[in-house]
Design a protein around this motif. Structure first.
Motif, mmCIF file in Angstrom:
data_model
loop_
_atom_site.group_PDB
_atom_site.id
_atom_site.type_symbol
_atom_site.label_atom_id
_atom_site.label_comp_id
_atom_site.label_asym_id
_atom_site.label_seq_id
_atom_site.Cartn_x
_atom_site.Cartn_y
_atom_site.Cartn_z
ATOM 1 N N SER A 11 -0.043 -7.516 -0.182
ATOM 2 C CA SER A 11 -0.632 -6.350 -1.043
ATOM 3 C C SER A 11 -0.556 -5.022 -0.461
ATOM 4 N N TRP A 12 -0.765 -4.856 0.461
ATOM 5 C CA TRP A 12 -0.655 -3.483 1.589
ATOM 6 C C TRP A 12 0.806 -3.155 1.299
ATOM 7 N N ALA A 13 1.836 -4.257 1.663
ATOM 8 C CA ALA A 13 3.046 -3.713 1.627
ATOM 9 C C ALA A 13 3.633 -3.369 0.193
ATOM 10 N N SER A 14 3.057 -4.370 -0.791
ATOM 11 C CA SER A 14 3.439 -3.956 -2.031
ATOM 12 C C SER A 14 3.233 -2.295 -2.740
ATOM 13 N N GLY A 15 2.331 -1.952 -2.140
ATOM 14 C CA GLY A 15 1.957 -0.479 -2.618
ATOM 15 C C GLY A 15 2.675 0.450 -1.896
ATOM 16 N N THR A 75 3.120 4.232 -10.048
ATOM 17 C CA THR A 75 1.711 4.150 -9.885
ATOM 18 C C THR A 75 1.213 2.862 -10.656
ATOM 19 N N VAL A 76 1.972 2.442 -11.580
ATOM 20 C CA VAL A 76 1.551 1.017 -12.265
ATOM 21 C C VAL A 76 2.007 -0.044 -11.774
ATOM 22 N N ILE A 77 3.607 -0.036 -11.329
ATOM 23 C CA ILE A 77 4.285 -1.031 -11.037
ATOM 24 C C ILE A 77 3.834 -1.594 -9.691
ATOM 25 N N ARG A 78 3.686 -1.009 -8.578
ATOM 26 C CA ARG A 78 3.172 -1.394 -7.531
ATOM 27 C C ARG A 78 1.890 -2.348 -7.394
ATOM 28 N N GLY A 107 -4.254 -6.288 -6.384
ATOM 29 C CA GLY A 107 -4.024 -5.005 -7.110
ATOM 30 C C GLY A 107 -4.604 -3.811 -6.491
ATOM 31 N N THR A 108 -5.739 -4.199 -6.276
ATOM 32 C CA THR A 108 -6.645 -2.984 -5.713
ATOM 33 C C THR A 108 -6.210 -2.539 -4.239
ATOM 34 N N THR A 109 -5.713 -3.301 -3.304
ATOM 35 C CA THR A 109 -5.180 -3.221 -2.131
ATOM 36 C C THR A 109 -3.904 -2.363 -2.406
ATOM 37 N N SER A 113 -3.032 1.415 -1.328
ATOM 38 C CA SER A 113 -1.930 1.723 -0.207
ATOM 39 C C SER A 113 -0.755 2.614 -0.962
ATOM 40 N N HIS A 114 -0.627 2.427 -2.350
ATOM 41 C CA HIS A 114 0.239 3.362 -2.849
ATOM 42 C C HIS A 114 -0.267 4.681 -2.950
#
Length: 207
Positions: A11-15, A75-78, A107-109, A113-114
């Motif tokens: 999740s961190w990496a997804s951001g 901002t929404v996609i990640r 999603g929060t993480t 991150s994002h």
């Protein structure tokens, strides 16, 4: 074994780069037989789409101001990608962590991150040369690839490193914005001081 560390790291990496996360997880699951990867990420169409979008992100991420525009679009996609990947991992592992809770955490993480990534990039874009963007982008890509790979085999150390990087990023963004705010206040005060003599001169000449 709990999948929380893997979910947190992915999740961190997804951001930072959601497409790279999907691509790496899918490749490891399909060609290395990593059991923690959901089969849906191993599909050919998913891998091709992730590879193409990841290539676009790698290029856009190194161009000043285009990177910030790209971040704004994502901002929404990640966060959504982080939530979906987290839910898939939790569901695939049959972990006690409910898929809904995993999606919320993911999603929060990813959102935090994002926001950290976007904030740092906005600060870097104030630099007059493009090399800072390239250096930061390369560091982000290396961090995502390294930690996602580490998380698949050693999830707890990867989650700890991701947590430290996230905390450092939050502190950097906070420090940067506080400096920008102080700079703007000082600049406004200097303008006001320069305007006072002109106003006094206008008053005297009018008198």
């Amino acid at each position: 074994m709990s999948v929380i560390p893997l979910i947190f790291t992915s999740s961190w990496a997804s951001g930072i780069n959601a497409y790279a996360v999907v691509l790496l997880l899918g490749l490891f699951g399909r060609y290395d037989g990593v059991s923690s990867v959901p089969p849906g990420l191993e599909r050919t169409d998913v891998l091709v789409a992730a590879a193409l979008l990841c290539l676009c992100e790698v290029v856009a991420d190194k161009i000043p101001y285009l990177d910030s525009a790209w971040d704004a679009v994502h901002t929404v996609i990640r966060p959504v990608a982080g939530a979906v990947v987290a839910a898939l991992i939790a569901g695939h592992a049959h972990d006690s962590l409910a898929s809904l809770a995993a999606a919320a955490m993911g999603g929060t993480t990813a959102l935090v991150s994002h926001l950290v990534k976007s904030g740092i990039r906005m600060g870097v874009n104030t630099s007059p040369e493009p090399f800072s963007n390239i250096a930061v982008s390369l560091f982000e890509e290396f961090s995502v690839a390294s930690l996602v790979t580490l998380a698949l085999f050693h999830p707890v150390p990867a989650a700890i490193i991701a947590g430290v990087l996230l905390l450092i990023g939050v502190l950097i963004v906070g420090f940067t914005y506080s400096r920008i705010r102080r700079y703007r206040i000082r600049r406004r005060e200097r303008r006001q001081r320069r305007a006072l003599p002109r106003q006094d001169a206008d008053v005297r000449s009018g008198g």
